[in-house]
Scaffold this motif. Structure first.
Motif, PDB file in Angstrom:
ATOM      1  N   VAL A 127      27.888  51.268  40.100  1.00  0.00           N
ATOM      2  CA  VAL A 127      26.560  50.332  40.439  1.00  0.00           C
ATOM      3  C   VAL A 127      26.777  49.102  40.724  1.00  0.00           C
ATOM      4  O   VAL A 127      26.178  48.509  41.541  1.00  0.00           O
ATOM      5  N   ALA A 128      27.778  48.329  40.038  1.00  0.00           N
ATOM      6  CA  ALA A 128      28.353  46.838  40.223  1.00  0.00           C
ATOM      7  C   ALA A 128      28.797  46.921  41.853  1.00  0.00           C
ATOM      8  O   ALA A 128      28.493  46.027  42.379  1.00  0.00           O
ATOM      9  N   ARG A 129      29.379  47.936  42.231  1.00  0.00           N
ATOM     10  CA  ARG A 129      29.586  47.934  43.447  1.00  0.00           C
ATOM     11  C   ARG A 129      28.438  48.067  44.616  1.00  0.00           C
ATOM     12  O   ARG A 129      28.528  47.412  45.538  1.00  0.00           O
ATOM     13  N   ILE A 130      27.872  48.862  44.138  1.00  0.00           N
ATOM     14  CA  ILE A 130      26.483  49.084  44.994  1.00  0.00           C
ATOM     15  C   ILE A 130      25.608  47.696  45.111  1.00  0.00           C
ATOM     16  O   ILE A 130      25.078  47.387  46.294  1.00  0.00           O
ATOM     17  N   LEU A 131      25.665  47.186  43.897  1.00  0.00           N
ATOM     18  CA  LEU A 131      24.858  45.849  43.885  1.00  0.00           C
ATOM     19  C   LEU A 131      25.627  44.656  44.558  1.00  0.00           C
ATOM     20  O   LEU A 131      25.063  43.605  44.383  1.00  0.00           O
ATOM     21  N   ASN A 132      26.896  44.828  44.780  1.00  0.00           N
ATOM     22  CA  ASN A 132      27.758  43.673  44.846  1.00  0.00           C
ATOM     23  C   ASN A 132      27.594  42.625  43.771  1.00  0.00           C
ATOM     24  O   ASN A 132      27.346  41.489  44.093  1.00  0.00           O
ATOM     25  N   GLY A 133      27.921  43.059  42.545  1.00  0.00           N
ATOM     26  CA  GLY A 133      27.723  42.082  41.565  1.00  0.00           C
ATOM     27  C   GLY A 133      28.866  42.133  40.653  1.00  0.00           C
ATOM     28  O   GLY A 133      29.675  43.135  40.928  1.00  0.00           O
ATOM     29  N   THR A 134      29.425  41.210  40.064  1.00  0.00           N
ATOM     30  CA  THR A 134      30.527  40.987  39.150  1.00  0.00           C
ATOM     31  C   THR A 134      30.227  41.523  37.695  1.00  0.00           C
ATOM     32  O   THR A 134      29.248  41.292  36.994  1.00  0.00           O
ATOM     33  N   LEU A 135      31.092  42.581  37.360  1.00  0.00           N
ATOM     34  CA  LEU A 135      30.813  43.356  36.128  1.00  0.00           C
ATOM     35  C   LEU A 135      31.489  42.732  34.971  1.00  0.00           C
ATOM     36  O   LEU A 135      32.574  42.312  35.007  1.00  0.00           O
ATOM     37  N   VAL A 136      30.673  42.454  33.763  1.00  0.00           N
ATOM     38  CA  VAL A 136      31.075  42.047  32.709  1.00  0.00           C
ATOM     39  C   VAL A 136      31.800  43.000  31.856  1.00  0.00           C
ATOM     40  O   VAL A 136      30.855  44.139  31.605  1.00  0.00           O
ATOM     41  N   ILE A 137      32.751  43.009  31.195  1.00  0.00           N
ATOM     42  CA  ILE A 137      33.285  44.087  30.226  1.00  0.00           C
ATOM     43  C   ILE A 137      32.366  44.681  29.578  1.00  0.00           C
ATOM     44  O   ILE A 137      31.778  43.807  28.808  1.00  0.00           O
ATOM     45  N   PRO A 138      31.839  45.655  29.423  1.00  0.00           N
ATOM     46  CA  PRO A 138      30.734  46.277  28.732  1.00  0.00           C
ATOM     47  C   PRO A 138      30.736  46.044  27.210  1.00  0.00           C
ATOM     48  O   PRO A 138      32.125  46.018  26.582  1.00  0.00           O
ATOM     49  N   GLN A 139      29.807  45.935  26.673  1.00  0.00           N
ATOM     50  CA  GLN A 139      29.686  45.845  25.069  1.00  0.00           C
ATOM     51  C   GLN A 139      29.526  47.515  24.422  1.00  0.00           C
ATOM     52  O   GLN A 139      28.559  47.971  25.238  1.00  0.00           O
ATOM     53  N   LEU A 140      30.025  47.858  23.438  1.00  0.00           N
ATOM     54  CA  LEU A 140      30.132  49.334  23.052  1.00  0.00           C
ATOM     55  C   LEU A 140      28.909  49.287  22.114  1.00  0.00           C
ATOM     56  O   LEU A 140      28.815  48.434  21.548  1.00  0.00           O
ATOM     57  N   SER A 167      40.269  45.864  43.477  1.00  0.00           N
ATOM     58  CA  SER A 167      40.061  46.013  44.951  1.00  0.00           C
ATOM     59  C   SER A 167      38.513  46.607  45.171  1.00  0.00           C
ATOM     60  O   SER A 167      37.850  46.752  46.283  1.00  0.00           O
ATOM     61  N   ASP A 168      38.023  46.900  44.203  1.00  0.00           N
ATOM     62  CA  ASP A 168      36.721  47.773  44.426  1.00  0.00           C
ATOM     63  C   ASP A 168      35.530  46.881  43.617  1.00  0.00           C
ATOM     64  O   ASP A 168      34.617  46.758  44.435  1.00  0.00           O
ATOM     65  N   VAL A 169      35.653  46.418  42.527  1.00  0.00           N
ATOM     66  CA  VAL A 169      34.849  45.353  41.929  1.00  0.00           C
ATOM     67  C   VAL A 169      35.264  44.153  41.229  1.00  0.00           C
ATOM     68  O   VAL A 169      36.421  44.580  40.404  1.00  0.00           O
ATOM     69  N   LYS A 170      34.571  43.106  41.268  1.00  0.00           N
ATOM     70  CA  LYS A 170      35.231  42.154  40.602  1.00  0.00           C
ATOM     71  C   LYS A 170      34.826  42.051  38.971  1.00  0.00           C
ATOM     72  O   LYS A 170      33.643  42.482  38.616  1.00  0.00           O
ATOM     73  N   ILE A 171      35.613  42.191  38.083  1.00  0.00           N
ATOM     74  CA  ILE A 171      35.322  42.429  36.510  1.00  0.00           C
ATOM     75  C   ILE A 171      35.966  41.192  35.807  1.00  0.00           C
ATOM     76  O   ILE A 171      37.161  40.800  35.917  1.00  0.00           O
ATOM     77  N   VAL A 172      35.092  40.717  34.944  1.00  0.00           N
ATOM     78  CA  VAL A 172      35.371  39.543  34.084  1.00  0.00           C
ATOM     79  C   VAL A 172      35.172  39.954  32.462  1.00  0.00           C
ATOM     80  O   VAL A 172      34.482  40.868  32.226  1.00  0.00           O
ATOM     81  N   LYS A 173      35.773  39.364  31.759  1.00  0.00           N
ATOM     82  CA  LYS A 173      35.992  39.774  30.382  1.00  0.00           C
ATOM     83  C   LYS A 173      34.651  39.089  29.533  1.00  0.00           C
ATOM     84  O   LYS A 173      34.306  39.822  28.750  1.00  0.00           O
ATOM     85  N   GLU A 174      34.057  37.789  29.949  1.00  0.00           N
ATOM     86  CA  GLU A 174      33.135  37.273  29.688  1.00  0.00           C
ATOM     87  C   GLU A 174      32.129  36.824  30.518  1.00  0.00           C
ATOM     88  O   GLU A 174      32.581  36.511  31.592  1.00  0.00           O
ATOM     89  N   LEU A 175      30.827  36.743  30.126  1.00  0.00           N
ATOM     90  CA  LEU A 175      29.832  35.919  30.882  1.00  0.00           C
ATOM     91  C   LEU A 175      30.357  34.539  30.885  1.00  0.00           C
ATOM     92  O   LEU A 175      30.351  33.963  29.883  1.00  0.00           O
ATOM     93  N   PRO A 176      30.000  33.797  32.185  1.00  0.00           N
ATOM     94  CA  PRO A 176      30.404  32.476  31.869  1.00  0.00           C
ATOM     95  C   PRO A 176      29.463  31.722  30.995  1.00  0.00           C
ATOM     96  O   PRO A 176      28.185  31.923  31.020  1.00  0.00           O
ATOM     97  N   LYS A 177      29.706  30.699  30.437  1.00  0.00           N
ATOM     98  CA  LYS A 177      29.021  29.955  29.444  1.00  0.00           C
ATOM     99  C   LYS A 177      27.807  29.235  29.962  1.00  0.00           C
ATOM    100  O   LYS A 177      26.598  29.625  29.290  1.00  0.00           O
ATOM    101  N   GLU A 178      27.892  28.888  31.023  1.00  0.00           N
ATOM    102  CA  GLU A 178      26.620  28.136  31.801  1.00  0.00           C
ATOM    103  C   GLU A 178      25.571  29.221  31.950  1.00  0.00           C
ATOM    104  O   GLU A 178      24.635  28.760  32.084  1.00  0.00           O
ATOM    105  N   LEU A 179      25.986  30.526  31.973  1.00  0.00           N
ATOM    106  CA  LEU A 179      24.937  31.575  32.232  1.00  0.00           C
ATOM    107  C   LEU A 179      24.273  32.411  31.115  1.00  0.00           C
ATOM    108  O   LEU A 179      23.546  33.022  31.155  1.00  0.00           O
ATOM    109  N   GLU A 180      24.735  31.979  29.883  1.00  0.00           N
ATOM    110  CA  GLU A 180      24.411  32.654  28.832  1.00  0.00           C
ATOM    111  C   GLU A 180      23.013  32.393  28.458  1.00  0.00           C
ATOM    112  O   GLU A 180      22.105  33.249  27.876  1.00  0.00           O
ATOM    113  N   SER A 181      22.754  30.995  28.670  1.00  0.00           N
ATOM    114  CA  SER A 181      21.098  30.632  28.195  1.00  0.00           C
ATOM    115  C   SER A 181      20.037  30.953  29.296  1.00  0.00           C
ATOM    116  O   SER A 181      18.987  30.537  29.087  1.00  0.00           O
TER     117      SER A 181
END
Length: 505
Positions: A127-140, A167-181
């Motif tokens: 889905v992240a690939r289709i939407l061209n979005g950066t995926l944040v490591i999911p919460q379980l 090469s498929d999707v950009k994945i980061v461990k956490e959402l940038p702090k400035e975007l949390e609020s």
């Protein structure tokens, strides 16, 4: 004239006397005794040879070949079905482009148990690939029945996950702090949604920088998606989602211990656990007290639909897990010997040892994690159901034969993974047909033996995990309900991720 020659050859009187004298009674007696003794000797000698020959086959084989017919007779119980040249193929097509950098982010809350989350996470990668979005490591999921507090990195190799899919999707461990609020678009994506649905969802990027996905399971259709999206799902599931090193290493150690106990073993996913029986409303073989306990549990679990379930009808339709007793009859009818090594890939069996004894009385060589490992080794996995399930998953994937007693999330995930790895033997019980046979046994209309074995073996002749196309929706079902009846993509990733082309893994 007298013929003298004739006279010369006549015996004189004295000569006739001598001949008569040589055959005296004493000589004859000695001669008869000699013949009699010789006859006895010959008789005894021949009798010994006859007795020795009767102990050997007429056309005896060298000793080293004597056991081969017996071994050959059970090989078919363990041999994997022919793969007919099919192999994994998950490389992108020539039209596939590398992932683009994006300042849009997708956060996900994965719901369910281990394998439900694994499938959902793999879907979210696509889905992240289709939407061209950066995926944040999911919460379980920490709120479900299992109450497991494990994080993503507790269960999965986070670094490997990010690197494998870079090469498929950009994945980061956490959402940038400035975007949390900032305001997020909170979405509950439609189940089994197609490519067009997510093209519409992409419009949210005009107003939001972050999309939060409330659930991850079954967010993508099983069929009719672009080939590269389907193969990306396979790369995520089978290449990127490796278990964390402590789990992976300990799982392999348990497999080694199983191999030391016996060269071959069955991994039996005995889904006769309290939660599954409560969820399905299956009470066959239980006491009234146990049935009531399961009903109360189902009614108190918020995310399980509160409904009246006719247990008898449910079972007759093949919608209930097989009981331990039924599994024992089933395995015996297939031809497995009582000495067969069986690993129970499941949690605590409802009814405990007394109910499990209905299986172990037929197959006493049963092991579990608790019998393979020490209390100290298992201590890190206590109260972490998903990590414990990961060990069962590893052992099931590596088994010679995998047999699930119910078609739940783990059964589907393991079957699909074993298909992907070369169609390793997986026997899926035809529960509806088996219930009919079991009921005939109970009524005395059928007895265990060759007749039952013939029925069971014929019934499962083509249920061994061999190559076949993924099943589509059931006939006669229309609308979105048809998607629920389709075979799961992760249960059988053929034909998109398994093929006969020259492309290799």
């Amino acid at each position: 004239m007298v013929n003298r020659s004739f006279v010369q050859h006549r015996n004189p009187p004295t000569s006739r006397f001598i001949i008569r004298k040589s055959f005296s009674p004493f000589a004859v007696t000695l001669f008869l005794i000699f013949i009699f003794a010789s006859s006895i000797f010959v008789f005894l000698f021949c009798t010994r040879n006859i007795l020795e020959d009767e102990q050997k086959p007429l056309f005896s084989k060298p000793e080293k070949f004597q056991s081969k017919p017996e071994l050959k007779s059970v090989d078919h119980l363990w041999n994997a079905p022919s793969s007919y040249g099919f192999h994994p193929c998950v490389k992108p097509t020539s039209r596939y482009e590398a992932a683009q950098t994006s300042d849009h982010y997708i956060t996900v809350r994965s719901n369910g148990g281990l394998n439900q989350m694994r499938a959902g996470i793999s879907d979210m990668v696509a889905v992240a690939r289709i939407l061209n979005g950066t995926l944040v490591i999911p919460q379980l999921d920490k709120r479900s029945f299992w109450h497991d507090t494990s994080t993503f990195s507790d269960i999965f190799d986070e670094h490997h996950f990010i690197k494998t899919l870079q090469s498929d999707v950009k994945i980061v461990k956490e959402l940038p702090k400035e975007l949390e609020s900032i305001p997020h678009a909170r979405k509950h994506f439609t189940s089994w949604a197609g490519f067009g649905y997510y093209e519409e969802i992409a419009r949210l990027w005009r107003d939001y920088q972050v999309i939060h996905v409330a659930k991850s399971d079954s967010r993508l259709a099983n069929n009719d998606l672009p080939l590269d999206i389907q193969r990306l799902r396979c790369r995520a599931m089978y290449e990127a989602l490796h278990f964390a090193p402590p789990i992976e290493n300990f799982g392999k150690k348990l497999v080694e211990r199983l191999r030391l106990r016996g060269e071959r073993y069955i991994a039996l996913h005995l889904r006769y656990e309290k939660d599954m029986l409560s969820f399905t409303g299956c009470t066959y073989g239980l006491t009234n007290l146990e049935a009531e306990e399961l009903k109360i549990m189902r009614e108190k679990t918020p995310h399980w639909k509160i409904k009246i379930i006719n247990s008898t009808e449910h079972r007759m339709e093949g919608l209930c897990p097989l009981t331990p007793k039924e599994v024992g009859i089933f395995l015996q009818a297939l031809g497995y010997l009582p000495s067969t090594l069986i690993y129970i890939a499941a949690g605590e069996i409802y009814g405990g040892d007394s109910r499990l004894s209905e299986l172990s009385s037929r197959f006493p060589n049963i092991v579990t994690k608790e019998t393979l490992a020490t209390e100290e080794e298992l201590k890190p996995f206590i109260n972490h159901a998903s990590q414990s399930a990961a060990l069962d998953y590893i052992i099931s994937i590596e088994s010679d034969v995998f047999i699930p007693t119910y078609s739940g999330n783990m059964a589907r995930a393991v079957e699909g993974h074993r298909r992907f790895l070369g169609h390793r033997k997986t026997i899926t019980p035809e529960r509806k047909g088996l219930v009919e046979l079991f009921d005939k046994l109970e009524k005395g209309q059928l007895t265990e033996g060759s007749s039952l074995s013939d029925h069971v073996q014929q019934m499962h002749k083509n249920r061994q995990g061999g190559p076949r196309r993924r099943r589509g929706p059931q006939a006669g079902i229309k609308g979105r309900a048809r998607f629920r009846t389709e075979e799961s993509f992760y249960e059988n990733p053929y034909p998109e991720c398994i093929c006969k082309s020259k492309q290799q893994l």
